[in-house]
Every structure is written in structure tokens, then in C-alpha cells.
Design an enzyme around this catalytic site. Structure first.
Site, PDB file in Angstrom:
ATOM      1  CG  HIS A 376      -1.951  -1.046   1.261  1.00  0.00           C
ATOM      2  ND1 HIS A 376      -3.223  -0.907   0.750  1.00  0.00           N
ATOM      3  CD2 HIS A 376      -1.889  -2.298   1.742  1.00  0.00           C
ATOM      4  CE1 HIS A 376      -3.899  -2.022   0.945  1.00  0.00           C
ATOM      5  NE2 HIS A 376      -3.112  -2.887   1.542  1.00  0.00           N
ATOM      6  CE  LYS A 567      -7.273  13.422   0.452  1.00  0.00           C
ATOM      7  NZ  LYS A 567      -7.205  12.294  -0.454  1.00  0.00           N
ATOM      8  NE  ARG A 568      -4.087   9.504  10.053  1.00  0.00           N
ATOM      9  CZ  ARG A 568      -3.774   8.679  11.037  1.00  0.00           C
ATOM     10  NH1 ARG A 568      -4.559   7.653  11.321  1.00  0.00           N
ATOM     11  NH2 ARG A 568      -2.696   8.877  11.766  1.00  0.00           N
ATOM     12  CE  LYS A 573      -3.121  10.563   3.266  1.00  0.00           C
ATOM     13  NZ  LYS A 573      -3.693   9.645   2.262  1.00  0.00           N
ATOM     14  CB  THR A 673     -10.459   4.388  -1.040  1.00  0.00           C
ATOM     15  OG1 THR A 673      -9.937   4.682   0.262  1.00  0.00           O
ATOM     16  CG2 THR A 673      -9.690   3.230  -1.634  1.00  0.00           C
ATOM     17  CE  LYS A 677     -14.285   4.938   1.068  1.00  0.00           C
ATOM     18  NZ  LYS A 677     -13.269   5.008   2.146  1.00  0.00           N
TER      19      LYS A 677
HETATM   20  C1  26Q Z   1       3.331   0.602  10.423  1.00  0.00           C
HETATM   21  C2  26Q Z   1       4.258   0.298  11.402  1.00  0.00           C
HETATM   22  C3  26Q Z   1       4.014   0.651  12.742  1.00  0.00           C
HETATM   23  C4  26Q Z   1       2.833   1.282  13.062  1.00  0.00           C
HETATM   24  C5  26Q Z   1       1.907   1.576  12.082  1.00  0.00           C
HETATM   25  C6  26Q Z   1       2.159   1.247  10.750  1.00  0.00           C
HETATM   26  C7  26Q Z   1       1.174   1.569   9.694  1.00  0.00           C
HETATM   27  C8  26Q Z   1      -0.181   1.571   9.965  1.00  0.00           C
HETATM   28  C9  26Q Z   1      -1.096   1.914   8.989  1.00  0.00           C
HETATM   29  C10 26Q Z   1       1.586   1.898   8.417  1.00  0.00           C
HETATM   30  C11 26Q Z   1       0.656   2.234   7.429  1.00  0.00           C
HETATM   31  C12 26Q Z   1      -0.697   2.246   7.719  1.00  0.00           C
HETATM   32  C13 26Q Z   1      -1.736   2.600   6.741  1.00  0.00           C
HETATM   33  C14 26Q Z   1      -1.530   2.805   5.467  1.00  0.00           C
HETATM   34  C15 26Q Z   1      -2.615   3.195   4.557  1.00  0.00           C
HETATM   35  O1  26Q Z   1      -3.730   3.424   4.972  1.00  0.00           O
HETATM   36  N1  26Q Z   1      -2.346   3.267   3.249  1.00  0.00           N
HETATM   37  C16 26Q Z   1      -3.353   3.647   2.284  1.00  0.00           C
HETATM   38  O2  26Q Z   1      -3.958   2.462   1.790  1.00  0.00           O
HETATM   39  C17 26Q Z   1      -5.065   2.758   0.952  1.00  0.00           C
HETATM   40  C18 26Q Z   1      -5.705   1.438   0.565  1.00  0.00           C
HETATM   41  O3  26Q Z   1      -4.900   0.756  -0.348  1.00  0.00           O
HETATM   42  C19 26Q Z   1      -4.641   3.556  -0.260  1.00  0.00           C
HETATM   43  O4  26Q Z   1      -5.794   3.938  -0.962  1.00  0.00           O
HETATM   44  C20 26Q Z   1      -3.861   4.807   0.155  1.00  0.00           C
HETATM   45  O5  26Q Z   1      -3.321   5.428  -0.983  1.00  0.00           O
HETATM   46  C21 26Q Z   1      -2.750   4.415   1.110  1.00  0.00           C
HETATM   47  O6  26Q Z   1      -2.099   5.584   1.612  1.00  0.00           O
END
Ligand code: 26Q
Length: 832
Positions: A376, A567-568, A573, A673, A677
Site C-alpha cells: 500500500h 483524509k489523514r 497529501k 479511496t 466515495k
Molecule cells: C506501520 C508500522 C508501525 C505502526 C503503524 C504502521 C502503519 C499503519 C497503517 C503503516 C501504514 C498504515 C496505513 C496505510 C494506509 O492506509 N495506506 C493507504 O492504503 C489505501 C488502501 O490501499 C490507499 O488507498 C492509500 O493510498 C494508502 O495511503
């Protein structure tokens, strides 16, 4: 492994399935209010009624759940297991009612109305299940919905965090985090399974010994044990009687904790240690850079992976005569990013060290047939790595196994590319030198049968960068599955007004065959249809403003263009690009220019340790105060930050959104995503050529998208050339003015120095190239304004929705099922 014959079934009678007409619902609700909630008309609160209704709905799901799980067992269907550290489910009540219903919310609404309660009021009692950070977690939730709707034997596996995503409050414009104690009042949707309990080992040492046959063997001894207990949540397919499950694990201390140290009289320490071990499932980790607490994150990952694999293998072996070689025929496991990738060495450990006693090659052949891995992100700082030292302390045997996977993979690489030592180094799972690091993305690629990116451009970038070598070594393994969103939650459920109009126009087939929306294209020039389309957007804007006022005391202007970036909060972004443009609009209005009235709506959480993102939130509030407090801009420009963005807030915002921003630096947003929506609800997109927006433009037509900015290739060239932002600032009077305003204007006066780190990045060394894209962004915003004022905005909106069919998560999940999992539907029918 030995076959365990199933014990003879007990003769527990199965009740006759309950009815879903008003009489049936009334009866079940009455029963549940008395026997489960234990409240009557004098004592029941709105929350009690919500609970009673949730149980009443769950009762109907249970009948379908047994039916479905029996069918999977009977047909011995191939099972798909979706392993994810995050499931961002949101609320369940309306979703489940809609899934069950044969018509609308009619029957349930009617019963509630008799009790003097609106469905809307009651459902607001439910707390969001916020067990995810953002896109990746919500994607898992959309895939659960689609898999059940496609009748696929699909199981979600994750962690039952006691505290999910933090609640965001805003104090003086700053983000303040509060704990999300979502389970405080109980969760009627989950079913605790105290008997589904698996031991999980940690620490200890890896040992080698000779077995009776004289073979060298390894095992893992002197470990500490924690137990994983299952909680199941039913996942209903849309009107097809399929009910799948989401199984989440909670940590429970081992019984030794209860009994062991007792004898030495150290009772209090025993109880302390007990709660220590139960910390594993305490809290969801935000994706921040901090290293503190990292060991607990790894513990979480292994905890849920170990319990999940034990559960999967138990189910696999329940059938008499099962041979382990059959595993890849019966089971597919999908890894949602590398977060659960320790499943790869764990399965190897079970196959090699466990009862099966397989040789390495055979175990590896099975393992690499079972796993799929979804990537991702390409941002280097977001790629998961672990220090070998930490990893080996917690999971010594797994470190050995990873080292062996790496050693053998190194041989494959050097055999394929003789003399190319650099390639071996580039692709290794364990890095050389100190500290040695484990690159989980490399492990994921090497250990899986298929690896996928989440949009075409993202997969292309993976092929050229992160996985370039791997793609040459394993041609065909890397493929694309563009993300999608579930049209049930993200149109049918969240936008009843638009759904009703669409169904009236083209019938209700679109809810499961989203491509049918194409039938709307013919209405784009129908005057009365357009008027109704417009009136609905307007009504949704009014609903959003009421909600924002009630919930957060925020004023929105339903007359104005509703422009959203939700979004975050992250530098890539580029919420800052949006802020720069807002300031440009503000200064123009101050100069007396006429602009299209608009409300610029922001929402999103910043990782608690991400200082720059938090500063951006403060800047948005400072700009909002400035703009909203200035009488010159009244009725023309408003800036609003909606706190505590999550699934339920999104369900209010997207139906009202007219212009949706996905303006990340090209090449950084894997998919995106939220933008899907918004478009599904009739918003037009302003966006860069990044992630899935490119594919959306291809579908809806470039005449319906406000596209701008450098392409991913151009951004790479720009970065290589070392061109400083000042080059773009110097040639653009408005950008220069905005940056000067930021650096020296009223914001600087009120908050001296607070925003200078932001200005420094924008004019100094900017990884995300805000200045380089400012001019074309402004042009795209101008085109959007013109289209809204005197263009065919409504026609564009209708045509956009008409072409959104491809972005259903049904399409995405079906592609995974065919291309990666080799799984087929097992439809069921409840005879009532
Ligand atoms: C990793 C290590 C330690 C703690 C937390 C994490 C961690 C947690 C969540 C790293 C990444 C995430 C989330 C990533 C994320 O949401 N990515 C998004 O995924 C979507 C679905 O595929 C995409 O549409 C987005 O582009 C992407 O940013």
C-alpha cells in the site's frame, strides 16, 4: 499431523428462522428488550433501544451465519483468509438492516416509529468501530462487505483492540488525542468465544537437536505464553443470506499467571504480570515514526498471526484424511501490507518444526503457494523494517527461519545473475552491516505467490522501483488490483436521497452491479432529473450543516460550493497546497475580486508524534479564524475543519461534497479511496495524476475532472534536477504574495514563529513540491469555479456517477478471487 474425527453432533434443536416483517421484528425486539437488555418502557433509554434492536437484527444474522458456515464446510470450499492489523468498520446497524431487508429500511423503521423513535436517532447511539487508521483499514472493511455479497468463503482476521483510533479533539486549533474506549458500554455485534483460545509463545531460545531418526531438528523452548481469545462479528452479504465472519483476537494471560507465582506468596506481582501480558491487544498503533513501543507492535503482529494460523490449520485438519500438501488447494491467505508478514516464517516453522516435519523445500513450496501480499505504499519511511536484534529477542526461531529464507533466496539470485553481488545485496531480506534490519516488503515478495499494488500507476512504480529486481527474478508475480469501495455503505446507506432517485431511474440492480450506473448517462440532459439531482445535493448540504452545528458547533454555508479534502493529515497529501490556495482566494476577495462562494472543508487526524502534520492542523485553524472572522469574506469564503474524522463523519460529508480534492504529489498516493466515495456521491474531482484518480479520469472522461500538476515522471526529473522552490515562487506573483502573507502577515503577528517551519519547507527544500504545482492547481480551481458558475456542473456530476462502476469493491474482490486466490462463490438460500 493426525486426523481428529469430529465428535458426534449434539442434538440441539435449531429454531425456526425469525421473520423480517413488522410483526416479526416487533416480537424479537420485545423479547430482546426484556431478556437481554432487561429494560421496559419506563426505564429504556435510546441507547437501550439501540442495543435491543442490534440484538434483534443479530438474531436474524445468526440463522444465516449457521447456514453459510455449514455450506462452506459441506462443500469443502476453498477458504480465503484476509489478515489485517486494521478493520475500520464504522457502525453496523443500518448496514445490517439494509443487508437483511428485502425492501428499504421500511419494516425496522416502522417498528421504531411506533416507539416514537427515528432510525436516525437510534443509530447515532452506536459507536464507530474504529479499529484502523485510514485507507488500508477501511479497504479491509469494504472487502469484507464485497466478499460476503459475492458469497465467497472469506474470513477476516485481526486484533480486537480495546482502544481503536484515538478520538481527535481540537483545543485552540491544536489536535488533542483522547482514548477511544469504544467497548465501554459493550458491543452487541461481537460474540465472545472463550473456547476458541490459542497459546502464543514469545521470547525463549531456538535450539537444535537430533530426532530419533538422527535428523537435525530445531525447536523453540523456554518461551512465555499468552493466550489469544476469539471474538466473532457477523458480516452480512447484501440480500443474499450469506453471513461471513470477522474474527478478532484479544490477549488473555495464561493460567500459570493465575496459579503459578501464587505459591511463592507473590500474589500482587502475579496479577501485575497478568495484566502486562493482556496489554498486547490494548491499543491500535498509529503509523508514526516513533520507535518507542515498537516491540509491542511486533508482539501484536505475531500474536494475531500465530493465533490465526492455529485456527486456520485446525479448521483445515478437521476433515478426516486431510494431507498437508492440500493446503494451497484449500486455503489462500492475503496479507494486508507487510504488517502480518511474520505469517510467512510462522507457517514455515509450523511445517518444518511441527508435527508435519516437512523438509524445507516442501514446506517452502506450500508456503509460497498460499500467500498473497498487497503493498500500500512506496514512501521509504512507511516501509516496515525491524531490527534483527529486537526481532530475534522476541522471536528467535523466526529470525533463524528468515535468515534461512534469505540465504536460499540469495543463492537463487546469484544463480540467475552470476557475479551480480550488488543485486544480491539490493534484494536481501536481511541487510548487511550494523544494525542488521529485516525488510518485510522483501520477505512479503519472496514468500508469496502473488504481490499486488492498489492502482495501475502504483503497481507500475513498484515495478520500476521497490520491486524492480524482484519482478525480474519472479516475472508475473507482481500484478495490479485497483482498489474499490462498497456501494452499499458509500451510496445506498449514506445517501438515501440520491439512492432513491437512482433506483427510480434505472432500477435497483446497481447496488450489486455497479456498472449499471451507466444507465444514468441518458438522464444527464433531462431537465427535471437534473433539477432533482441538484435539489438532493443541496438537501445533503443542509443535512451536513445541521450535523456540523449540532455535533461540533461549526457553521457551514449550504449555498456555497462544498469543497472537501478529508483524509489523514500528511505532507504528501498536500493539505498545504489547499491552504495556499485558500489564502490566494482570501487575498483576492480582500482586493475586491468576485469569487464563486465556497466552503473549504478539511477533516483528518495527524499521527500523534507527527509534529509537522499537527502544525498543519493548527495552520488550517488559524486560517479558518482569519477568513471566517473577516466580514469582507462573509458569504464568499469559509474554512471549516471538522474534528474527529472517521467512517461516520465520512458518511455525512461525502453525500454533501461537490468538489473533492486528491492533490497528492504525483507518485506518492498508492491509490486513494475517499476520492471514489465522493465521486460516487456526485462530486467532481480536482486532482493530480496520482493513484486511482488517473483511472477515474480514464473512466469518467477528462472533461469531467479538474486535472493539474506535474506527472510522476516530471516530479522525479524535478527532484533530480535539484530545482529549488524559489524558482517557482519568483515567477508567480500570487504564490509569492501568499507566502509573504504567511511569513509576515497577520498569522505571523498572532502566532510569531509558529508557521515558519512550514514556510521554510515550502520555499526551502520541499520533498512534495507544493510550489511547482501551485500555478496549475490554481488554474484547475479556476476551471472548477467556472464550471460551477456557468458550466454544466450537474450534467458533469451525473455523468461522473454514471461511469463509477469500475470502482466498486465487488470488482476488486472478484479480481482477487480469480487472479490470486482461486476461490469460488458458495451461494446459500435460507428457506423461510
Ligand atoms: C506501520 C508500522 C508501525 C505502526 C503503524 C504502521 C502503519 C499503519 C497503517 C503503516 C501504514 C498504515 C496505513 C496505510 C494506509 O492506509 N495506506 C493507504 O492504503 C489505501 C488502501 O490501499 C490507499 O488507498 C492509500 O493510498 C494508502 O495511503
Amino acid at each position: 499431523m493426525t486426523d481428529v474425527p469430529a465428535p458426534p453432533a449434539r442434538r440441539i434443536p435449531r429454531p425456526v428462522p425469525g421473520r423480517l416483517d413488522p410483526d416479526g421484528i416487533r416480537e424479537t425486539l420485545a423479547y430482546r428488550m426484556m431478556y437481554s437488555v432487561a429494560k421496559d418502557g419506563y426505564t429504556a433509554t435510546d441507547f437501550d433501544l439501540y442495543q435491543g434492536m442490534a440484538y434483534a437484527v443479530r438474531d436474524r444474522l445468526m440463522e444465516r451465519w449457521f447456514l453459510t458456515q455449514d455450506a462452506y464446510h459441506r462443500t469443502d470450499a476453498k477458504r480465503v483468509y484476509y489478515l489485517s492489523l486494521e478493520f475500520l468498520m464504522g457502525r453496523a446497524l443500518r448496514n445490517n438492516i439494509l443487508s437483511l431487508g428485502s425492501g428499504s429500511l421500511g419494516a425496522h423503521g416502522k417498528v421504531l416509529a411506533e416507539l416514537g423513535l427515528e432510525l436516525e436517532e437510534m443509530e447515532a447511539q452506536e459507536v464507530d468501530a474504529g479499529l484502523g487508521n485510514g485507507g488500508l483499514g477501511r479497504l479491509a472493511a469494504c472487502y469484507l462487505d464485497s466478499a460476503a455479497t459475492l458469497a465467497l468463503p472469506f474470513h477476516g482476521y485481526g486484533i480486537r483492540y480495546e482502544f481503536g483510533m484515538f478520538r481527535q479533539r481540537i483545543r485552540d486549533g491544536y489536535q488533542v488525542e483522547a482514548a477511544d474506549n469504544w467497548l465501554r458500554y459493550g458491543n452487541p455485534w461481537e460474540i465472545p468465544r472463550p473456547d476458541a483460545l490459542f497459546p502464543v509463545q514469545f521470547y525463549g531460545t531456538a535450539r537444535t537437536y537430533r530426532d530419533d531418526a538422527g535428523h537435525e531438528r530445531a525447536d523453540w523452548v523456554d518461551t512465555e505464553t499468552v493466550y489469544a481469545m476469539a471474538y466473532d462479528t457477523p458480516i452480512a452479504g447484501f440480500r443474499n443470506d450469506t453471513v461471513n465472519s470477522l474474527r478478532l483476537w484479544a490477549a488473555k494471560s495464561s493460567r500459570e499467571f493465575d496459579l503459578g507465582r501464587f505459591h511463592s506468596g507473590d500474589y500482587v506481582r502475579a496479577v501485575e504480570a497478568k495484566s502486562q501480558s493482556e496489554n498486547i491487544s490494548k491499543v491500535l498503533y498509529p503509523p508514526d515514526e516513533s520507535v518507542v513501543g515498537k516491540e509491542l507492535r511486533l508482539k501484536q503482529q505475531y500474536f494475531f498471526v500465530s493465533a490465526t494460523l492455529q485456527d486456520i490449520l485446525r479448521r483445515f485438519q478437521k476433515r478426516p484424511g486431510r494431507r498437508i500438501e492440500e493446503l494451497p488447494v484449500r486455503v489462500a491467505l492475503q496479507l494486508n501490507d507487510t504488517h502480518p508478514s511474520v505469517a510467512i516464517p510462522e507457517l514455515m516453522r509450523i511445517l518444518v518444526d511441527g508435527e508435519a516435519r516437512l523438509g524445507w523445500d516442501q514446506a517452502w513450496a506450500i508456503t509460497t503457494q498460499v500467500f498473497g501480499y498487497t503493498n500500500h505504499t512506496v514512501l521509504p519511511e512507511a516501509l516496515e523494517t525491524w531490527s534483527a536484534e529486537l526481532f530475534g529477542r522476541l522471536l528467535p526461531r523466526h529470525l533463524q527461519i528468515i535468515e534461512e529464507i534469505d540465504r536460499r533466496f540469495g543463492l537463487v539470485v546469484s544463480e540467475k545473475f552470476p557475479g551480480d553481488a550488488d543485486r544480491v545485496r539490493r534484494t536481501s531480506i536481511v541487510t548487511e552491516g550494523e544494525p542488521r534490519m529485516l525488510r518485510m516488503a522483501h520477505l512479503g515478495f519472496v514468500g508469496s505467490r502473488a504481490v499486488n499494488g492498489v492502482s495501475e500507476i502504483h503497481t507500475g512504480i513498484l515495478r520500476k522501483t521497490l520491486f524492480r529486481d524482484f519482478d525480474e527474478i519472479f516475472p508475473g508475480r507482481l500484478l495490479n488490483v485497483t482498489n474499490g469501495v462498497t456501494p452499499r455503505r458509500w451510496l445506498l446507506q449514506c445517501n438515501p436521497r440520491l439512492s432513491a432517485l437512482i433506483t427510480e431511474a434505472i432500477g435497483e440492480g446497481w447496488t450489486t452491479e455497479l456498472a449499471q450506473l451507466r444507465g444514468l448517462a441518458g438522464f444527464a440532459s433531462d431537465a427535471s432529473f437534473r433539477e432533482r439531482w441538484q435539489a438532493i445535493k443541496r438537501a445533503n448540504k443542509v443535512s451536513l450543516s445541521h450535523w456540523a452545528l449540532d455535533m461540533h458547533g461549526l457553521r457551514l454555508d449550504p449555498e456555497a460550493l462544498c469543497d472537501t479534502q478529508v483524509k489523514r493529515i500528511h505532507e504528501y497529501k498536500r493539505q498545504l497546497l489547499n491552504v495556499l490556495h485558500v489564502l490566494a482566494l482570501y487575498l483576492r476577495v480582500k482586493d475586491g475580486a468576485e469569487i464563486q462562494p465556497r466552503t473549504v472543508l478539511f477533516a483528518g487526524k495527524a499521527a500523534p508524534s507527527y509534529a509537522m502534520a499537527k502544525r498543519i492542523i493548527k495552520l488550517i485553524h488559524a486560517v479558518a479564524d482569519l477568513v471566517n472572522g473577516d466580514p469582507t469574506t462573509a458569504g464568499r469564503l469559509r474554512v471549516v475543519f471538522i474534528p474527529n474524522y472517521g467512517v461516520s463523519a465520512a458518511e455525512m460529508i461525502f453525500p454533501a461534497c461537490e468538489l473533492s480534492q486528491q492533490i497528492s504529489t504525483a507518485g506518492t498516493e498508492a491509490s486513494g479511496t475517499g476520492v471514489m466515495k465522493a465521486a460516487l456521491n456526485g462530486a467532481l474531482t480536482i486532482g493530480t495524476l496520482d493513484g486511482a484518480t488517473i483511472e477515474m479520469r480514464d473512466e469518467v472522461g477528462s472533461e469531467n475532472v479538474f486535472q493539474f500538476g506535474n506527472t510522476a515522471e516530471e516530479i522525479v526529473a524535478l527532484a533530480r534536477s535539484g530545482t529549488p522552490p524559489s524558482v517557482f515562487v519568483e515567477r508567480d506573483d500570487e504564490l509569492r504574495r501568499v507566502l509573504e502573507f504567511l511569513a509576515k502577515g497577520p498569522l505571523e503577528e498572532v502566532f510569531p514563529g509558529l508557521f515558519s517551519p512550514i514556510v521554510q519547507v515550502l520555499v526551502g527544500w520541499d520533498r512534495f513540491h507544493h510550489a511547482a504545482d501551485f500555478a496549475t492547481y490554481r488554474d484547475a480551481q479556476r476551471r472548477a469555479e467556472a464550471a460551477y458558475r456557468d458550466g454544466d456542473w450537474t450534467g458533469m456530476s451525473i455523468r461522473t456517477v454514471a461511469e463509477m462502476g469500475r470502482f466498486s469493491s465487488d470488482r476488486a474482490v472478484q479480481k482477487y478471487a480469480t487472479d490470486i486466490w482461486g476461490a469460488a462463490a458458495v451461494p446459500v438460500k435460507l428457506g423461510v
